[in-house]
Design a protein around this motif. Sequence first.
Motif, PDB file in Angstrom:
ATOM      1  N   UNK A  98      16.443  -4.296  44.119  1.00 21.82           N
ATOM      2  CA  UNK A  98      16.403  -4.477  45.559  1.00 21.82           C
ATOM      3  C   UNK A  98      17.761  -4.896  46.082  1.00 21.82           C
ATOM      4  N   UNK A  99      17.981  -4.701  47.381  1.00 20.68           N
ATOM      5  CA  UNK A  99      19.267  -5.044  47.987  1.00 20.68           C
ATOM      6  C   UNK A  99      19.058  -5.733  49.333  1.00 20.68           C
ATOM      7  N   UNK A 100      19.965  -6.643  49.703  1.00 15.92           N
ATOM      8  CA  UNK A 100      19.936  -7.178  51.064  1.00 15.92           C
ATOM      9  C   UNK A 100      20.255  -6.072  52.065  1.00 15.92           C
ATOM     10  N   UNK A 101      19.784  -6.228  53.287  1.00 15.85           N
ATOM     11  CA  UNK A 101      20.031  -5.241  54.333  1.00 15.85           C
ATOM     12  C   UNK A 101      21.292  -5.547  55.129  1.00 15.85           C
ATOM     13  N   UNK A 102      22.030  -6.582  54.729  1.00 17.61           N
ATOM     14  CA  UNK A 102      23.275  -6.939  55.380  1.00 17.61           C
ATOM     15  C   UNK A 102      24.170  -7.629  54.363  1.00 17.61           C
ATOM     16  N   UNK A 103      25.463  -7.780  54.671  1.00 21.16           N
ATOM     17  CA  UNK A 103      26.324  -8.595  53.817  1.00 21.16           C
ATOM     18  C   UNK A 103      25.720  -9.992  53.735  1.00 21.16           C
ATOM     19  N   UNK A 104      25.700 -10.560  52.542  1.00 15.32           N
ATOM     20  CA  UNK A 104      25.067 -11.873  52.386  1.00 15.32           C
ATOM     21  C   UNK A 104      25.679 -12.608  51.213  1.00 15.32           C
ATOM     22  N   UNK A 105      25.736 -13.922  51.333  1.00 18.28           N
ATOM     23  CA  UNK A 105      26.167 -14.739  50.208  1.00 18.28           C
ATOM     24  C   UNK A 105      24.962 -15.061  49.336  1.00 18.28           C
ATOM     25  N   UNK A 106      25.221 -15.343  48.080  1.00 20.72           N
ATOM     26  CA  UNK A 106      24.179 -15.766  47.149  1.00 20.72           C
ATOM     27  C   UNK A 106      24.159 -17.282  47.075  1.00 20.72           C
ATOM     28  N   UNK A 107      22.979 -17.855  47.252  1.00 19.80           N
ATOM     29  CA  UNK A 107      22.749 -19.264  46.926  1.00 19.80           C
ATOM     30  C   UNK A 107      21.793 -19.276  45.740  1.00 19.80           C
ATOM     31  N   UNK A 108      22.363 -19.510  44.559  1.00 19.43           N
ATOM     32  CA  UNK A 108      21.555 -19.540  43.341  1.00 19.43           C
ATOM     33  C   UNK A 108      21.013 -20.946  43.177  1.00 19.43           C
ATOM     34  N   UNK A 109      19.703 -21.080  43.206  1.00 21.08           N
ATOM     35  CA  UNK A 109      19.116 -22.415  43.210  1.00 21.08           C
ATOM     36  C   UNK A 109      18.639 -22.803  41.816  1.00 21.08           C
ATOM     37  N   UNK A 110      19.098 -23.957  41.397  1.00 17.91           N
ATOM     38  CA  UNK A 110      18.671 -24.596  40.156  1.00 17.91           C
ATOM     39  C   UNK A 110      19.057 -26.061  40.302  1.00 17.91           C
ATOM     40  N   UNK A 111      18.189 -26.952  39.895  1.00 16.07           N
ATOM     41  CA  UNK A 111      18.434 -28.383  40.110  1.00 16.07           C
ATOM     42  C   UNK A 111      19.721 -28.857  39.452  1.00 16.07           C
ATOM     43  N   UNK A 112      20.155 -28.181  38.388  1.00 15.08           N
ATOM     44  CA  UNK A 112      21.385 -28.579  37.706  1.00 15.08           C
ATOM     45  C   UNK A 112      22.494 -27.543  37.834  1.00 15.08           C
TER      46      UNK A 112
END
Length: 211
Positions: free
Chosen positions: A70-84
Motif C-alpha cells: 500500500x502507499x500514502x496518497x500524498x507525500x508523508x513522513x513516517x512516524x514509526x511507533x515503538x515504546x523504545x
Amino acid sequence: MNRRSRLFARHRLSGQLILAFLTLAVTSVWFQSVLDEPEIVLEIGGTYEDMRKNSSASFSPLIRGHLWLGIPKTDAQLRFIDSQYGFITPAARFFTVGFDDNVIVDIRMSPQVEPLLLDDALKVVLDLQNQWREKGWMAMGVRNNPTIADTPEWRAWLGDGERSGITYWQAGDKYQVMLVLGQFNDPRNPAEERYLITLALAKPWTPFDDE
C-alpha cells in the motif's frame, strides 16, 4: 518630553508591536505547518486499521487475504511507533508499506521528496542514525558496512557514481533497518550530483556475526 520625543517613542512602540505581531504570525504559521505535516503512523505487526486511525495522510484501500503493498496518497513522513525504538523521518514521496492481509510486515521508502544535494542527503542520513543510536538501535556488520559519516573519505566514496553507502541497524531482536545512500541521475538537474536515500525496515532478515 517634547513633541519630537513623543513622536519617536510612539513610532518605536508601533514598530515593536508590528515586530511582535509578525513574529507571532510567523511562529503560528510554522507551528501549524508542523501540525499539518501529513504523517503515516505505524508499527511492524500493527494493523492497517490502526495505521489509518492514527495517521493524518490518506492511504490506499485495504486488500484482504493477500500479500500486498500500500502507499500514502500524498507525500508523508513516517512516524514509526515503538515504546523504545520509535523514530521519525522527513516527508517521503516514495513510500510503500507491505501487508500480509491487514498486518504490517515491512516498509520501504526514500525519506525525501526529490533527489538531494550531498550536503542535504547527509543531514537526513545522520539525523536518522542519531535517532537510532539514541533509541538503542545497534549498527550491525560495521566491518564491511560502517555507519555513514560526513567526512572527506565518505564524500569521496559517495562522489563515485558507481558506489553507494550501505549501513544496517538493529533494534534487539525486533527490527532491522537497511539504509542506502547513493547518487541518482536526476533529469531535472543533469549538471548536479543528486543523491537518493533508501530505507527498508522489517523484522530482522539478515544475520550478522558479533563484531
